[in-house]
Design a protein around this motif. Structure first.
Motif, PDB file in Angstrom:
ATOM      1  N   ARG A 108       9.505   7.781  13.196  1.00 40.75           N
ATOM      2  CA  ARG A 108       8.423   7.451  14.128  1.00 40.75           C
ATOM      3  C   ARG A 108       7.553   6.371  13.495  1.00 40.75           C
ATOM      4  NH1 ARG A 108       6.963  12.391  11.735  1.00 40.75           N
ATOM      5  NH2 ARG A 108       8.179  13.469  13.291  1.00 40.75           N
ATOM      6  N   ILE A 110       4.068   5.558  12.058  1.00 40.20           N
ATOM      7  CA  ILE A 110       2.912   6.337  11.597  1.00 40.20           C
ATOM      8  C   ILE A 110       1.706   5.409  11.437  1.00 40.20           C
ATOM      9  CG2 ILE A 110       4.412   8.075  10.540  1.00 40.20           C
ATOM     10  CD1 ILE A 110       3.429   6.843   7.769  1.00 40.20           C
ATOM     11  N   MET A 116       8.461   4.742   9.853  1.00 37.63           N
ATOM     12  CA  MET A 116       8.971   5.764   8.947  1.00 37.63           C
ATOM     13  C   MET A 116      10.281   6.334   9.465  1.00 37.63           C
ATOM     14  SD  MET A 116       7.484   9.538   8.165  1.00 37.63           S
ATOM     15  CE  MET A 116       8.542  10.265   9.412  1.00 37.63           C
ATOM     16  N   TYR A 421      12.725   9.654   2.663  1.00 38.36           N
ATOM     17  CA  TYR A 421      11.905   8.926   3.625  1.00 38.36           C
ATOM     18  C   TYR A 421      11.901   7.449   3.253  1.00 38.36           C
ATOM     19  CZ  TYR A 421       9.977  13.286   5.499  1.00 38.36           C
ATOM     20  OH  TYR A 421       9.817  14.511   6.099  1.00 38.36           O
ATOM     21  N   ILE A 422      12.114   6.595   4.235  1.00 35.62           N
ATOM     22  CA  ILE A 422      11.993   5.152   4.016  1.00 35.62           C
ATOM     23  C   ILE A 422      10.872   4.659   4.919  1.00 35.62           C
ATOM     24  CG2 ILE A 422      13.155   2.913   4.230  1.00 35.62           C
ATOM     25  CD1 ILE A 422      15.775   4.350   3.577  1.00 35.62           C
ATOM     26  N   LEU A 423       9.909   3.953   4.322  1.00 32.87           N
ATOM     27  CA  LEU A 423       8.749   3.474   5.078  1.00 32.87           C
ATOM     28  C   LEU A 423       8.676   1.965   4.984  1.00 32.87           C
ATOM     29  CD1 LEU A 423       7.837   6.372   3.507  1.00 32.87           C
ATOM     30  CD2 LEU A 423       6.189   6.132   5.388  1.00 32.87           C
ATOM     31  N   GLY A 427       2.244  -4.625   4.482  1.00 31.88           N
ATOM     32  CA  GLY A 427       1.072  -4.762   3.634  1.00 31.88           C
ATOM     33  C   GLY A 427       0.037  -3.663   3.780  1.00 31.88           C
ATOM     34  N   GLN A 428       0.389  -2.565   4.463  1.00 26.47           N
ATOM     35  CA  GLN A 428      -0.586  -1.496   4.727  1.00 26.47           C
ATOM     36  C   GLN A 428      -1.083  -0.806   3.447  1.00 26.47           C
ATOM     37  OE1 GLN A 428       2.145  -2.054   6.447  1.00 26.47           O
ATOM     38  NE2 GLN A 428       1.834  -1.683   8.628  1.00 26.47           N
ATOM     39  N   ILE A 429      -2.384  -0.543   3.435  1.00 26.71           N
ATOM     40  CA  ILE A 429      -3.000   0.254   2.369  1.00 26.71           C
ATOM     41  C   ILE A 429      -3.902   1.314   2.996  1.00 26.71           C
ATOM     42  CG2 ILE A 429      -2.952  -1.627   0.679  1.00 26.71           C
ATOM     43  CD1 ILE A 429      -5.973  -1.982   1.269  1.00 26.71           C
ATOM     44  N   ARG A 430      -4.256   2.325   2.217  1.00 26.41           N
ATOM     45  CA  ARG A 430      -5.186   3.372   2.712  1.00 26.41           C
ATOM     46  C   ARG A 430      -6.607   3.016   2.325  1.00 26.41           C
ATOM     47  NH1 ARG A 430      -3.245   9.415   1.389  1.00 26.41           N
ATOM     48  NH2 ARG A 430      -4.994   9.995   2.741  1.00 26.41           N
TER      49      ARG A 430
ATOM     50  N   ILE B 252      -1.828  -4.090  -2.359  1.00 33.75           N
ATOM     51  CA  ILE B 252      -1.050  -2.841  -2.502  1.00 33.75           C
ATOM     52  C   ILE B 252      -1.199  -2.262  -3.906  1.00 33.75           C
ATOM     53  CG2 ILE B 252       1.324  -1.936  -2.636  1.00 33.75           C
ATOM     54  CD1 ILE B 252       1.925  -3.583  -0.098  1.00 33.75           C
ATOM     55  N   ASN B 255      -4.697  -0.729  -4.230  1.00 38.08           N
ATOM     56  CA  ASN B 255      -4.818   0.517  -3.475  1.00 38.08           C
ATOM     57  C   ASN B 255      -4.029   1.643  -4.130  1.00 38.08           C
ATOM     58  OD1 ASN B 255      -3.505   2.243  -0.918  1.00 38.08           O
ATOM     59  ND2 ASN B 255      -5.694   1.832  -0.778  1.00 38.08           N
ATOM     60  N   GLN B 259      -7.369   3.566  -5.648  1.00 36.86           N
ATOM     61  CA  GLN B 259      -8.097   4.215  -4.553  1.00 36.86           C
ATOM     62  C   GLN B 259      -8.364   5.680  -4.850  1.00 36.86           C
ATOM     63  OE1 GLN B 259      -6.342   5.932  -1.482  1.00 36.86           O
ATOM     64  NE2 GLN B 259      -8.121   5.957  -0.123  1.00 36.86           N
ATOM     65  N   ALA B 377      10.371   9.254  -1.274  1.00 35.38           N
ATOM     66  CA  ALA B 377       9.852   8.275  -0.324  1.00 35.38           C
ATOM     67  C   ALA B 377       9.893   6.886  -0.947  1.00 35.38           C
ATOM     68  CB  ALA B 377       8.424   8.629   0.100  1.00 35.38           C
ATOM     69  N   VAL B 378      10.451   5.939  -0.210  1.00 40.59           N
ATOM     70  CA  VAL B 378      10.550   4.556  -0.675  1.00 40.59           C
ATOM     71  C   VAL B 378       9.767   3.679   0.299  1.00 40.59           C
ATOM     72  CG1 VAL B 378      12.106   2.673  -1.253  1.00 40.59           C
ATOM     73  CG2 VAL B 378      12.825   5.035  -1.646  1.00 40.59           C
ATOM     74  N   TYR B 379       8.908   2.835  -0.236  1.00 43.13           N
ATOM     75  CA  TYR B 379       8.027   2.004   0.576  1.00 43.13           C
ATOM     76  C   TYR B 379       8.375   0.535   0.435  1.00 43.13           C
ATOM     77  CZ  TYR B 379       5.262   6.212   0.714  1.00 43.13           C
ATOM     78  OH  TYR B 379       4.856   7.502   0.915  1.00 43.13           O
ATOM     79  N   ALA B 382       4.164  -1.456   1.516  1.00 40.41           N
ATOM     80  CA  ALA B 382       3.097  -0.510   1.855  1.00 40.41           C
ATOM     81  C   ALA B 382       2.758   0.273   0.591  1.00 40.41           C
ATOM     82  CB  ALA B 382       3.517   0.427   2.980  1.00 40.41           C
ATOM     83  N   SER B 383       1.557   0.811   0.568  1.00 40.30           N
ATOM     84  CA  SER B 383       1.084   1.527  -0.620  1.00 40.30           C
ATOM     85  C   SER B 383       1.739   2.899  -0.760  1.00 40.30           C
ATOM     86  CB  SER B 383      -0.434   1.698  -0.522  1.00 40.30           C
ATOM     87  OG  SER B 383      -0.906   2.572  -1.514  1.00 40.30           O
ATOM     88  N   ARG B 385       0.326   5.376  -1.638  1.00 41.42           N
ATOM     89  CA  ARG B 385      -0.686   6.364  -1.265  1.00 41.42           C
ATOM     90  C   ARG B 385      -0.467   6.965   0.124  1.00 41.42           C
ATOM     91  NH1 ARG B 385      -3.371   9.064  -1.878  1.00 41.42           N
ATOM     92  NH2 ARG B 385      -5.556   8.587  -1.443  1.00 41.42           N
ATOM     93  N   PHE B 386       0.435   6.388   0.927  1.00 36.32           N
ATOM     94  CA  PHE B 386       0.702   6.957   2.248  1.00 36.32           C
ATOM     95  C   PHE B 386       1.524   8.243   2.184  1.00 36.32           C
ATOM     96  CE2 PHE B 386      -0.492   2.678   3.612  1.00 36.32           C
ATOM     97  CZ  PHE B 386      -1.284   2.968   4.716  1.00 36.32           C
ATOM     98  N   LEU B 391      -0.138  12.379   7.194  1.00 41.06           N
ATOM     99  CA  LEU B 391       0.096  10.988   7.592  1.00 41.06           C
ATOM    100  C   LEU B 391       1.530  10.773   8.094  1.00 41.06           C
ATOM    101  CD1 LEU B 391      -1.765   9.014   4.775  1.00 41.06           C
ATOM    102  CD2 LEU B 391      -2.394   9.149   7.194  1.00 41.06           C
ATOM    103  N   PHE B 392       2.487  11.531   7.534  1.00 44.41           N
ATOM    104  CA  PHE B 392       3.883  11.391   7.964  1.00 44.41           C
ATOM    105  C   PHE B 392       4.134  12.049   9.323  1.00 44.41           C
ATOM    106  CE2 PHE B 392       6.671  10.531   3.941  1.00 44.41           C
ATOM    107  CZ  PHE B 392       5.881   9.449   3.630  1.00 44.41           C
TER     108      PHE B 392
END
Lengths: 430, 430
Positions: A108, A110, A116, A421-423, A427-430, B252, B255, B259, B377-379, B382-383, B385-386, B391-392
């Protein structure tokens, strides 16, 4: 000296596991064509090397006979052309089964538009600890390769020569398709240390699957630091509800008990609603007796069986222990229950959460039993003997899990996978 | 005397587990309205009893201060109106999350027309062993009830008075909706034996989830006979590929590292393609230093950081041990790598398979990293931190699994479920 030997065995098993872990990345990256190619090559090699395999098996059999090993164990140990053909048939079916790696289980968008997905991946390094049957060597190796895993096999001591040759032959197949032969390794079965060391390799081995008798499984569950999938014990019940059809009840009880009594999905205990027992039980009791089954009865069911003509030598009084016993032979415990609630409570107390069946024509009873019995597989109007990964359409079977974690019931190819999980972001950060 | 005490503790934990197992069938059978009703009642009781809860928490805090416990631990132990409001908010979100029980995962018609379906069911009895944070008590209890499980909670000794009151309050909510309060039980945290006994309850407890420091988790993994889901350690990497966008990389890295450095999905290590490092690293090194981060560098990256102006007191030479260290503070290790293959190999060797990120504008590199890195989890861009169950979109989070069996990565409500096969026939036998 003993210490030195232990250390050597330990470091050898650890080295084998390290090599398997190294090889795991190649297996995980191998496309399905290569993995299926390996299975096809395994089948060819088994045929080409049949004589060598059977000769090694004969050495094991002779040695086992010389040691006075029981004939039922010798039978499990024995390979022959028919059994090897059966293994090749299983390989063909496994090749035909669709690949499960890469399957997107869920996905989905996120937070902040990150895409994700949860993807199916191999477990990595699988360890098997098992007993006499050398066909497990072929089955386990092929399921592991199909699912992109590497595998460490620790078979029974009495099958060591057979397994050595089998693993050599199967490794040739891996090399032929360009896969590392460290993906499939036989551990030293002559030493108890090798099993113990394997159980200690937390972080190197991803799962340990014990297959065999209760003692073996208990030992692994209690001592392994590697995550274990518990298999095996099947104290399975057939419950005849008051609304059971007599003919169907007879047919299911006979099949569940007598078709192959030595396996874990065979019935070990018969529960009958008491007010219907006088109608249902006499002909079933006689049919079981005619087949040579010993009936281990509570008082009420014994009276019915005796009145029906079951010979005294096939009748025995049940003790508390009997309700929890997996006979694995032509013996069945019998108990009358007052209603479906007592049946479910009895199964809950004494069952092993493997396969449980109800025979009934009543809709509400079928629903209640299906929902209320806490077991890997619950059957309405069918024999417990159907509990099998192949029959369930799972591609194969590497064992039947009786635990609730990771896999429950017959374990097919998916039981040897994990997820990741592959995301994908921008450039997203929290 | 010591033996007598041990036996008493043991039998008490076992009795609690037996009561939980008895209660499990009622939880499994409770419709979603009742389970959600329990969560709503929990939220109300937490609000109504806020004063009592905070008073008990203050007693724990005072006792911890008197014992000289570190302030960071006191902070984790502390409840206040805001934190309790956060817990109630999480309860509201959990109520809104759809029910997963009864979900048909797969189904088909198998041999002779038997209709087979695999259905999602509760695990049964869940055990949690955790440390100071009393909010885990509320989170774990509510996720367990949402998923029809019972739960045995063994929190930290320093939070015992808070947890006693919290569990009393939450149990009132269960009783209000007609559920057995044995579904939620607090174990004696003042004795080490209670944790040990819980680990021994194979067959009564279906899963044990340890949450806390590395020592706690290691102890449970090594000693539990109950199946364990390992959680926690996050030695997470951010890898700046040669085709990384500098601005995105900076954002990234900052963060992921700064963070919230104390959590498991924070970055602990920075890998940079060596030939792009002179472009990418100087501004990132300075930003990290300006934020007060110590850079633990290999020789090449140290030279770049020093040249960029990072003060000497924030620069340290990396040892072999650093590559495997989860700092959990404002420290990051830095290493230049020759290419993506070296980056993946480094992560494979030193990472903890938790959360791993690549920053790149290159399609092939993104694909290669996603497929090649073996982590929960592989990003891509993206940070790290997600990495979080909420969040998932998993409904909640009971921990982050770093093992491959049963659940991997953030564990939401599905992680507390198992499955069951239901087979409906019309008299089929084999």
């Amino acid at each position: 000296m003993a210490d030195t030997l232990t250390t050597t065995a330990a470091s050898s098993v650890k080295q084998q596991a390290q090599a398997a872990k190294q090889a795991a990345q190649f297996l995980a990256a191998a496309p399905i064509e290569v993995r299926n190619g390996a299975l096809a090559a395994m089948s060819e090699e088994l045929l080409t090397n049949e004589e060598i395999i059977l000769a090694a098996n004969m050495l094991d059999i002779d040695a086992a006979r010389a040691e006075g090993i029981h004939e039922s164990m010798i039978d499990r140990l024995t390979l022959n052309p028919e059994r090897l053909a059966g293994c090749r048939q299983a390989l063909a079916e496994l090749i035909a089964f669709s690949d499960v790696l890469g399957e997107v289980i869920e996905g989905r968008t996120i937070a902040q538009g990150i895409r994700m997905k949860q993807v199916r991946v191999p477990l990595g390094v699988v360890g098997m600890i098992y007993e006499a049957r050398p066909n497990v060597t072929i089955d386990a190796a092929s399921i592991a390769i199909k699912t992109g895993n590497t595998i460490l096999l620790r078979g029974g001591k009495i099958a060591q020569q057979t397994n050595d040759v089998l693993v050599d032959v199967l490794r040739k197949a891996l090399v032929k398709v360009g896969l590392p032969d460290e993906a499939l390794q036989n551990l030293d079965a002559t030493s108890r240390d090798s099993a113990h060391e394997l159980m200690g390799l937390h972080g190197l081995v991803d799962v340990l699957i014990p297959r065999g008798g209760a003692g073996l499984i208990k030992n692994v569950v209690e001592n392994s630091k590697v995550p274990v999938i518990e298999t095996g014990t099947g104290n399975c019940h057939v419950y005849l509800h008051e609304a059971a059809d007599l003919e169907m009840a007879l047919s299911i009880v006979m099949n569940a008990k007598t078709q192959r009594p030595s396996v874990c999905n065979a019935a070990e205990s018969l529960l009958i609603d008491d007010w219907a027992a006088k109608d249902l039980f006499p002909s079933i009791a006689m049919a079981l007796a005619d087949a040579g089954t010993t009936l281990v009865c509570d008082e009420a069911s014994k009276a019915i069986a005796a009145a029906a003509g079951v010979p005294a030598d096939l009748l025995r009084d049940a003790t508390e222990e009997d309700w929890g016993t997996e006979y694995l032979d032509m013996t069945i415990s019998v108990k009358l229950v007052s209603d479906i609630d007592e049946a479910i409570a009895h199964i809950d107390q004494y069952g092993s959460s493997h396969s449980e069946a109800i025979v009934t024509d009543d809709y509400a009873a079928a629903q209640k039993f299906s929902a209320g019995v806490d077991a890997a597989a619950v059957y309405v109007n069918a024999s417990t003997r159907f509990c099998d990964g192949g029959l369930f359409g799972l591609g194969a079977e590497i064992g039947i899990s009786t635990q609730k974690l990771h896999a429950r019931g017959p374990m097919g190819v998916k039981a040897l996978t994990s997820t990741k999980y592959i995301l994908e972001g921008s450039g997203q950060i929290r």
